[in-house]
Design a protein around this motif. Structure first.
Motif, PDB file in Angstrom:
ATOM      1  N   ILE A  38       0.845  -1.198   0.000  1.00  0.00           N
ATOM      2  CA  ILE A  38       0.000   0.000   0.000  1.00  0.00           C
ATOM      3  C   ILE A  38       0.879   1.246   0.000  1.00  0.00           C
ATOM      4  CG2 ILE A  38      -1.663   1.328   1.358  1.00  0.00           C
ATOM      5  CD1 ILE A  38      -2.818  -1.441   2.251  1.00  0.00           C
ATOM      6  N   THR A  39       1.937   1.214   0.795  1.00  0.00           N
ATOM      7  CA  THR A  39       2.896   2.323   0.793  1.00  0.00           C
ATOM      8  C   THR A  39       3.580   2.452  -0.562  1.00  0.00           C
ATOM      9  OG1 THR A  39       3.303   2.091   3.168  1.00  0.00           O
ATOM     10  CG2 THR A  39       4.997   3.220   1.882  1.00  0.00           C
ATOM     11  N   ALA A  40       3.872   1.330  -1.202  1.00  0.00           N
ATOM     12  CA  ALA A  40       4.514   1.363  -2.517  1.00  0.00           C
ATOM     13  C   ALA A  40       3.618   2.046  -3.552  1.00  0.00           C
ATOM     14  CB  ALA A  40       4.863  -0.056  -2.964  1.00  0.00           C
ATOM     15  N   TYR A  41       2.337   1.786  -3.504  1.00  0.00           N
ATOM     16  CA  TYR A  41       1.404   2.479  -4.401  1.00  0.00           C
ATOM     17  C   TYR A  41       1.427   3.984  -4.139  1.00  0.00           C
ATOM     18  CZ  TYR A  41      -1.045  -1.590  -6.447  1.00  0.00           C
ATOM     19  OH  TYR A  41      -1.378  -2.723  -7.166  1.00  0.00           O
ATOM     20  N   ARG A  42       1.401   4.345  -2.866  1.00  0.00           N
ATOM     21  CA  ARG A  42       1.399   5.775  -2.521  1.00  0.00           C
ATOM     22  C   ARG A  42       2.673   6.451  -3.015  1.00  0.00           C
ATOM     23  NH1 ARG A  42       1.125   5.918   3.144  1.00  0.00           N
ATOM     24  NH2 ARG A  42       3.384   6.131   3.222  1.00  0.00           N
ATOM     25  N   GLU A  43       3.812   5.817  -2.807  1.00  0.00           N
ATOM     26  CA  GLU A  43       5.077   6.410  -3.235  1.00  0.00           C
ATOM     27  C   GLU A  43       5.185   6.484  -4.755  1.00  0.00           C
ATOM     28  OE1 GLU A  43       7.854   7.776  -1.227  1.00  0.00           O
ATOM     29  OE2 GLU A  43       5.855   7.998  -0.338  1.00  0.00           O
ATOM     30  N   ALA A  44       4.634   5.493  -5.442  1.00  0.00           N
ATOM     31  CA  ALA A  44       4.625   5.536  -6.911  1.00  0.00           C
ATOM     32  C   ALA A  44       3.793   6.708  -7.400  1.00  0.00           C
ATOM     33  CB  ALA A  44       4.081   4.219  -7.458  1.00  0.00           C
ATOM     34  N   ALA A  45       2.655   6.958  -6.751  1.00  0.00           N
ATOM     35  CA  ALA A  45       1.819   8.105  -7.123  1.00  0.00           C
ATOM     36  C   ALA A  45       2.553   9.420  -6.868  1.00  0.00           C
ATOM     37  CB  ALA A  45       0.510   8.061  -6.351  1.00  0.00           C
ATOM     38  N   ARG A  46       3.287   9.489  -5.767  1.00  0.00           N
ATOM     39  CA  ARG A  46       4.082  10.702  -5.491  1.00  0.00           C
ATOM     40  C   ARG A  46       5.087  10.938  -6.602  1.00  0.00           C
ATOM     41  NH1 ARG A  46       9.040  11.268  -4.130  1.00  0.00           N
ATOM     42  NH2 ARG A  46       9.351   9.089  -3.491  1.00  0.00           N
ATOM     43  N   ARG A  47       5.759   9.879  -7.031  1.00  0.00           N
ATOM     44  CA  ARG A  47       6.742  10.026  -8.116  1.00  0.00           C
ATOM     45  C   ARG A  47       6.065  10.460  -9.416  1.00  0.00           C
ATOM     46  NH1 ARG A  47       8.261   4.945  -5.703  1.00  0.00           N
ATOM     47  NH2 ARG A  47       9.955   5.364  -4.226  1.00  0.00           N
ATOM     48  N   ALA A  48       4.880   9.939  -9.656  1.00  0.00           N
ATOM     49  CA  ALA A  48       4.155  10.308 -10.873  1.00  0.00           C
ATOM     50  C   ALA A  48       3.852  11.800 -10.892  1.00  0.00           C
ATOM     51  CB  ALA A  48       2.868   9.493 -10.973  1.00  0.00           C
ATOM     52  N   VAL A  49       3.433  12.326  -9.767  1.00  0.00           N
ATOM     53  CA  VAL A  49       3.163  13.772  -9.679  1.00  0.00           C
ATOM     54  C   VAL A  49       4.446  14.553  -9.924  1.00  0.00           C
ATOM     55  CG1 VAL A  49       2.442  15.645  -8.151  1.00  0.00           C
ATOM     56  CG2 VAL A  49       1.185  13.469  -8.141  1.00  0.00           C
ATOM     57  N   GLU A  50       5.534  14.123  -9.304  1.00  0.00           N
ATOM     58  CA  GLU A  50       6.819  14.803  -9.476  1.00  0.00           C
ATOM     59  C   GLU A  50       7.296  14.734 -10.927  1.00  0.00           C
ATOM     60  OE1 GLU A  50      11.409  14.600  -7.728  1.00  0.00           O
ATOM     61  OE2 GLU A  50       9.751  13.776  -6.533  1.00  0.00           O
ATOM     62  N   ALA A  51       6.959  13.649 -11.609  1.00  0.00           N
ATOM     63  CA  ALA A  51       7.392  13.469 -12.999  1.00  0.00           C
ATOM     64  C   ALA A  51       6.551  14.260 -13.991  1.00  0.00           C
ATOM     65  CB  ALA A  51       7.362  11.990 -13.362  1.00  0.00           C
ATOM     66  N   GLY A  52       5.491  14.907 -13.527  1.00  0.00           N
ATOM     67  CA  GLY A  52       4.703  15.759 -14.405  1.00  0.00           C
ATOM     68  C   GLY A  52       3.477  15.117 -15.018  1.00  0.00           C
ATOM     69  N   PHE A  53       3.094  13.932 -14.545  1.00  0.00           N
ATOM     70  CA  PHE A  53       1.878  13.317 -15.059  1.00  0.00           C
ATOM     71  C   PHE A  53       0.660  14.121 -14.614  1.00  0.00           C
ATOM     72  CE2 PHE A  53       4.751   9.659 -15.364  1.00  0.00           C
ATOM     73  CZ  PHE A  53       4.426   9.190 -16.631  1.00  0.00           C
ATOM     74  N   ASP A  54      -0.339  14.161 -15.461  1.00  0.00           N
ATOM     75  CA  ASP A  54      -1.546  14.931 -15.174  1.00  0.00           C
ATOM     76  C   ASP A  54      -2.480  14.208 -14.211  1.00  0.00           C
ATOM     77  OD1 ASP A  54      -1.216  17.281 -17.087  1.00  0.00           O
ATOM     78  OD2 ASP A  54      -0.977  15.574 -18.450  1.00  0.00           O
ATOM     79  N   THR A  55      -2.332  12.924 -14.121  1.00  0.00           N
ATOM     80  CA  THR A  55      -3.073  12.130 -13.161  1.00  0.00           C
ATOM     81  C   THR A  55      -2.501  10.711 -13.180  1.00  0.00           C
ATOM     82  OG1 THR A  55      -5.267  11.416 -12.404  1.00  0.00           O
ATOM     83  CG2 THR A  55      -4.886  11.429 -14.778  1.00  0.00           C
ATOM     84  N   VAL A  56      -3.090   9.828 -12.389  1.00  0.00           N
ATOM     85  CA  VAL A  56      -2.690   8.423 -12.395  1.00  0.00           C
ATOM     86  C   VAL A  56      -3.932   7.557 -12.531  1.00  0.00           C
ATOM     87  CG1 VAL A  56      -0.649   8.844 -10.967  1.00  0.00           C
ATOM     88  CG2 VAL A  56      -2.778   8.116  -9.887  1.00  0.00           C
ATOM     89  N   GLU A  57      -3.707   6.345 -13.041  1.00  0.00           N
ATOM     90  CA  GLU A  57      -4.762   5.338 -13.096  1.00  0.00           C
ATOM     91  C   GLU A  57      -4.282   4.128 -12.306  1.00  0.00           C
ATOM     92  OE1 GLU A  57      -7.297   4.155 -16.663  1.00  0.00           O
ATOM     93  OE2 GLU A  57      -5.869   2.484 -16.605  1.00  0.00           O
ATOM     94  N   LEU A  58      -5.122   3.635 -11.411  1.00  0.00           N
ATOM     95  CA  LEU A  58      -4.823   2.409 -10.683  1.00  0.00           C
ATOM     96  C   LEU A  58      -5.356   1.225 -11.475  1.00  0.00           C
ATOM     97  CD1 LEU A  58      -5.806   3.485  -7.048  1.00  0.00           C
ATOM     98  CD2 LEU A  58      -3.499   3.279  -8.014  1.00  0.00           C
ATOM     99  N   HIS A  59      -4.530   0.179 -11.593  1.00  0.00           N
ATOM    100  CA  HIS A  59      -4.954  -1.005 -12.331  1.00  0.00           C
ATOM    101  C   HIS A  59      -5.633  -1.977 -11.372  1.00  0.00           C
ATOM    102  CE1 HIS A  59      -5.455  -3.690 -15.511  1.00  0.00           C
ATOM    103  NE2 HIS A  59      -4.227  -3.778 -15.993  1.00  0.00           N
ATOM    104  N   GLY A  60      -6.956  -2.007 -11.450  1.00  0.00           N
ATOM    105  CA  GLY A  60      -7.729  -2.936 -10.640  1.00  0.00           C
ATOM    106  C   GLY A  60      -8.455  -3.948 -11.489  1.00  0.00           C
TER     107      GLY A  60
END
Length: 346
Positions: free
Chosen positions: A142-164
């Motif tokens: 769960i923490t890994a998902y959160r940290e990946a989302a943080r990196r995505a924001v830092e990388a300039g992505f406009d949003t994220v999609e979770l694969h469920g």
């Protein structure tokens, strides 16, 4: 009448048209480090040049062993951010918006040794026996998902999609075929996905929408139907999901090739069902490479956005050609060097 070329807004995400390039694995990482290569740069930027309004980068692992193969992209380390920054900047320069799909393959991670899953049940013949995750390991993921989302924001992505969807880890938790745990994650099989959504929402800006891809139906005996999908989507919406990307299948032998009798627009009814049941915007996907089929989904208000997968693998300029064919060329951002190739601009 709304058409494919009408703009769309969801929170701070503003798209110039309704066409989405969905996430499609390229298996093109060269050094097994998860870092996108020149292939990925050309692959995604060419679709931005081709007029696509919204591009979603392929499922990128939140953990090294969360990738389907070692040739897949990842976003588990800050060292991966610069390559993604280069990609997002180039896509933005051509007028498109871009997201990244965050995922974990769970028991379908073929290069993990061993793979992990909610329960020690292999996906099928030829797949390794997975290790059942402990509570502590679940918390770490769960923490890994959160940290990946943080990196995505830092990388300039406009949003994220979770694969469920498609039988990957979040799907494995909420599917009765792959989760037979006796603890809280078995008693409440939606809990893991809900906690992932909440954790990711913590690091996204308030006005950045969160998208989630789900399989709204399983095509196998003992699998769930769209009624259960509506239930878990309701929970995910309450936890912070703003839009659902509605697919199907993945647990059992049927995956992205569709269920029995799959044909053009075969999943649109599932998207409509989630949309109307939850009053939530959706992305429709599944054999929508026909310009007319894609247009009808939008003009008939069956979904807010249309994802074109195989059509864009075949044609990076699918949107420009759709605009030419449907008479919406004036609404498409045709690059000046390509104007001579669009006959209605000649």
């Amino acid at each position: 009448m709304t058409d494919l070329f009408a703009p769309y807004e969801l929170k701070a995400l503003t798209l110039k048209n309704r066409v989405v390039m969905p996430p499609m694995c390229q298996y093109a990482v060269e050094k097994q480090d998860g870092i996108p290569t020149d292939w990925h740069f050309v692959h995604y930027v060419s679709r931005a040049v081709g007029g696509t309004g919204f591009i979603i980068v392929e499922m990128s692992g939140v953990h090294p062993d969360g990738r389907i193969t070692n040739q897949d992209t990842g976003i588990w380390d800050d060292a991966q951010i610069p390559a993604y920054k280069q990609l997002t900047s180039a896509v933005h320069a051509h007028g498109a918006k871009i997201a990244i799909q965050l995922g974990h393959a769970g028991r379908k991670a073929v290069d993990a040794s061993p793979p992990v899953a909610p329960s020690a049940i292999p996906f099928g013949a030829g797949y390794a026996m997975p290790k059942a995750l402990s509570r502590e390991e679940i918390a770490e993921l769960i923490t890994a998902y959160r940290e990946a989302a943080r990196r995505a924001v830092e990388a300039g992505f406009d949003t994220v999609e979770l694969h469920g969807a498609h039988g990957y880890l979040i799907h494995q938790f909420h599917s009765p075929l792959s989760n037979v745990r006796s603890d809280e994650y078995g008693q409440d099989p939606i809990l893991f996905g809900e906690q992932v959504v909440e954790a990711v929402r913590e690091v996204l800006p308030a006005e950045m929408p969160l998208i989630m891809r789900v399989s709204a139906k399983e095509y196998v005996e003992g699998g769930y139907d769209e009624g259960y999908a509506l239930e878990f989507c309701r929970r995910y919406k309450e936890a912070g999901v703003d839009m659902f990307h509605v697919s199907s299948g993945g647990e059992g032998p049927i995956g992205s090739n569709g269920g029995p009798g799959a044909g053009p627009a075969y999943q649109v009814k599932l998207a409509e069902y989630i949309r109307s049941g939850l009053q939530v915007p959706v992305i429709a996907v599944g054999r929508l490479e026909s310009y007319e089929e894609a247009q009808a989904v939008i003009s008939e208000a069956k979904a807010e956005l249309v994802a074109v997968g195989r059509g864009m693998l075949s044609d990076p300029y699918w949107v420009l050609h759709a605009a030419e064919a449907l008479g919406g060329v004036d609404s498409a951002a045709v690059p000046k060097p390509y104007e001579r190739g669009i006959w209605k601009l000649k």
